[in-house]
Design a protein around this motif. Structure first.
Motif, PDB file in Angstrom:
ATOM      1  N   LYS A 193       0.838  -1.224  -0.135  1.00 11.20           N
ATOM      2  CA  LYS A 193       0.003   0.047  -0.010  1.00 11.20           C
ATOM      3  C   LYS A 193       0.986   1.198  -0.119  1.00 11.20           C
ATOM      4  N   ASN A 194       0.279   2.281  -0.139  1.00 16.78           N
ATOM      5  CA  ASN A 194       0.921   3.614  -0.377  1.00 16.78           C
ATOM      6  C   ASN A 194       1.823   3.952   1.191  1.00 16.78           C
ATOM      7  N   ASN A 195       2.821   4.418   0.941  1.00 12.92           N
ATOM      8  CA  ASN A 195       3.627   4.616   2.255  1.00 12.92           C
ATOM      9  C   ASN A 195       3.963   3.442   3.125  1.00 12.92           C
ATOM     10  N   GLN A 212      10.757   4.315   2.007  1.00 14.49           N
ATOM     11  CA  GLN A 212       9.296   4.376   2.114  1.00 14.49           C
ATOM     12  C   GLN A 212       8.781   4.200   0.653  1.00 14.49           C
ATOM     13  N   LEU A 213       7.646   3.461   0.410  1.00  8.55           N
ATOM     14  CA  LEU A 213       7.400   3.252  -0.897  1.00  8.55           C
ATOM     15  C   LEU A 213       5.986   4.303  -1.252  1.00  8.55           C
ATOM     16  N   VAL A 214       6.072   4.847  -2.462  1.00 15.14           N
ATOM     17  CA  VAL A 214       5.099   5.935  -2.815  1.00 15.14           C
ATOM     18  C   VAL A 214       4.540   5.298  -4.159  1.00 15.14           C
ATOM     19  N   LEU A 215       3.272   5.178  -4.154  1.00 13.14           N
ATOM     20  CA  LEU A 215       2.484   4.654  -4.977  1.00 13.14           C
ATOM     21  C   LEU A 215       1.894   5.787  -6.196  1.00 13.14           C
ATOM     22  N   GLY A 216       1.873   5.340  -7.502  1.00 16.13           N
ATOM     23  CA  GLY A 216       1.115   6.306  -8.437  1.00 16.13           C
ATOM     24  C   GLY A 216       0.128   5.747  -8.928  1.00 16.13           C
ATOM     25  N   MET A 222       5.582   4.314  -9.568  1.00 18.17           N
ATOM     26  CA  MET A 222       6.107   4.035  -8.109  1.00 18.17           C
ATOM     27  C   MET A 222       7.399   4.560  -7.916  1.00 18.17           C
ATOM     28  N   TYR A 223       8.027   5.033  -6.871  1.00 21.79           N
ATOM     29  CA  TYR A 223       9.167   5.322  -6.335  1.00 21.79           C
ATOM     30  C   TYR A 223       9.246   5.137  -4.803  1.00 21.79           C
ATOM     31  N   LEU A 224      10.598   5.380  -4.563  1.00 21.00           N
ATOM     32  CA  LEU A 224      11.075   5.236  -3.029  1.00 21.00           C
ATOM     33  C   LEU A 224      11.508   6.504  -2.567  1.00 21.00           C
ATOM     34  N   ARG A 225      11.160   6.858  -1.078  1.00 19.44           N
ATOM     35  CA  ARG A 225      11.814   7.947  -0.670  1.00 19.44           C
ATOM     36  C   ARG A 225      12.350   7.761   0.695  1.00 19.44           C
ATOM     37  N   PRO A 226      13.233   8.667   1.306  1.00 20.33           N
ATOM     38  CA  PRO A 226      13.571   8.466   2.573  1.00 20.33           C
ATOM     39  C   PRO A 226      12.471   9.116   3.674  1.00 20.33           C
ATOM     40  N   LEU A 227      12.332   8.943   5.002  1.00 21.48           N
ATOM     41  CA  LEU A 227      11.401   9.442   5.713  1.00 21.48           C
ATOM     42  C   LEU A 227      12.133  10.885   6.208  1.00 21.48           C
ATOM     43  N   ASN A 228      13.367  10.845   6.185  1.00 22.58           N
ATOM     44  CA  ASN A 228      13.960  12.181   6.547  1.00 22.58           C
ATOM     45  C   ASN A 228      14.085  13.171   5.630  1.00 22.58           C
ATOM     46  N   PRO A 229      13.242  14.261   6.188  1.00 26.54           N
ATOM     47  CA  PRO A 229      13.075  15.519   4.939  1.00 26.54           C
ATOM     48  C   PRO A 229      14.043  16.169   4.708  1.00 26.54           C
ATOM     49  N   ASN A 230      15.206  16.024   5.449  1.00 26.29           N
ATOM     50  CA  ASN A 230      16.625  16.758   5.182  1.00 26.29           C
ATOM     51  C   ASN A 230      17.462  15.841   4.286  1.00 26.29           C
ATOM     52  N   LYS A 247       8.659  -6.526   3.477  1.00 25.28           N
ATOM     53  CA  LYS A 247       7.833  -5.298   3.889  1.00 25.28           C
ATOM     54  C   LYS A 247       8.318  -5.254   5.474  1.00 25.28           C
ATOM     55  N   VAL A 248       8.448  -3.950   5.805  1.00 30.17           N
ATOM     56  CA  VAL A 248       9.082  -3.680   7.304  1.00 30.17           C
ATOM     57  C   VAL A 248       7.856  -3.785   8.042  1.00 30.17           C
ATOM     58  N   VAL A 249       7.668  -4.654   8.998  1.00 27.09           N
ATOM     59  CA  VAL A 249       6.401  -4.686   9.858  1.00 27.09           C
ATOM     60  C   VAL A 249       6.625  -4.273  11.388  1.00 27.09           C
ATOM     61  N   GLY A 250       7.618  -3.841  11.745  1.00 22.16           N
ATOM     62  CA  GLY A 250       7.727  -3.690  13.029  1.00 22.16           C
ATOM     63  C   GLY A 250       9.289  -3.221  13.502  1.00 22.16           C
ATOM     64  N   LYS A 251       9.379  -2.746  14.809  1.00 24.60           N
ATOM     65  CA  LYS A 251      10.645  -2.382  15.145  1.00 24.60           C
ATOM     66  C   LYS A 251      10.996  -3.183  16.690  1.00 24.60           C
ATOM     67  N   TYR A 252      12.008  -3.482  16.807  1.00 24.12           N
ATOM     68  CA  TYR A 252      12.381  -3.903  18.180  1.00 24.12           C
ATOM     69  C   TYR A 252      12.619  -2.948  19.030  1.00 24.12           C
ATOM     70  N   VAL A 253      11.881  -2.990  20.292  1.00 23.30           N
ATOM     71  CA  VAL A 253      11.958  -1.999  21.200  1.00 23.30           C
ATOM     72  C   VAL A 253      12.317  -2.683  22.622  1.00 23.30           C
TER      73      VAL A 253
END
Length: 255
Positions: A193-195, A212-216, A222-230, A247-253
């Motif tokens: 899905k988008n994002n 992150q995946l961006v859907l058109g 479709m293209y890829l982008r970082p989450l970091n705006p800088n 697909k990334v489904v979680g983060k170990y905390v």
């Protein structure tokens, strides 16, 4: 700068690049090499290699190459491919060994490899290197024989799921360097899905990447982008030029 200085500088760049790709930052690399690779040499000597002040001898370059999972000739002299992927017959044999509960010959396994044969009921997930994740993106099951560690298994991960250690700052602020993320490889491109956050292997890269995946409107959009705006590159390779690893489904905390 003379030829000797050039050789030191070139080696230091290759070593630092390989360390960065393995998840080592410039600061503290010497201490981590000693601790995690069992390198029996002083911090001062390692730092001299990293700063292009001296060159290690043949034995130490061989040790570094095995630990970092790169070819000796590339690390020593910049010759040949950085990493040689297994041919189809070698890859099938590795998969067969894993299915039979065996491990590869220890002479070909990188230092620190853990034979982590996974089963449905296992409460652990193997942590793979980014090279291993990229290498196995075109096969049905992940090569758990290449684990560099393990972490607790979340409920929503299939038996072939694995983990990766985040590198760099392209996915800040949600993901910091050294965060551990869970990857579900049993996800088809059409189910995304988008994002969605994905792990992909693009073009001839030997490693996977996290974006992150961006859907058109079409697959070509479709293209890829970082989450970091800088981050310097905000729109990356079209998905059509990449293989989906998972697909990334979680983060170990851990608290």
């Amino acid at each position: 700068m003379n030829s000797s200085d050039d050789a030191k500088a070139a080696f230091a760049k290759r070593l630092n690049d390989a360390l960065t790709e393995k998840g080592y930052t410039q600061r503290g690399s010497a201490q981590r090499l000693k601790k995690e690779a069992g390198f029996d040499i002083s911090d001062r000597a390692i730092n001299k290699w990293l700063k292009a002040e001296t060159l290690p001898d043949h034995h130490n370059i061989e040790f570094l190459a095995k630990f970092l999972g790169v070819n000796f000739n590339w690390l020593a002299a910049g010759q040949g491919e950085k990493i040689t992927k297994p041919n189809p017959s070698e890859l099938m044999q590795r998969i067969k060994d894993i299915e039979n509960g065996g491990a590869r010959d220890s002479s070909t396994a990188p230092i620190g490899t853990v034979n982590a044969t996974m089963v449905e009921s296992s409460d652990k997930v193997p942590i793979l290197s980014w090279v291993a994740a990229g290498s196995w993106s075109n096969v049905d099951s992940v090569c758990f024989d290449d684990a560099i560690g393990e972490v607790s298994r979340p409920r929503n991960l299939s038996k072939n799921g694995f983990a990766l250690i985040v590198r760099g700052e392209s996915m800040l602020p949600k993901f910091d360097p050294d965060d551990i993320i869970y990857v579900e490889p049993e996800t088809g491109l059409l189910a995304l899905k988008n994002n969605d956050l994905v792990i992909v292997q693009c073009n001839h890269d030997t490693e996977a990447t996290f974006k992150q995946l961006v859907l058109g409107e079409t697959s070509e959009d479709m293209y890829l982008r970082p989450l970091n705006p800088n981050w310097h590159e905000q729109k990356m390779l079209p998905m059509g030029e990449c293989n989906l690893v998972g697909k990334v489904v979680g983060k170990y905390v851990e608290y």
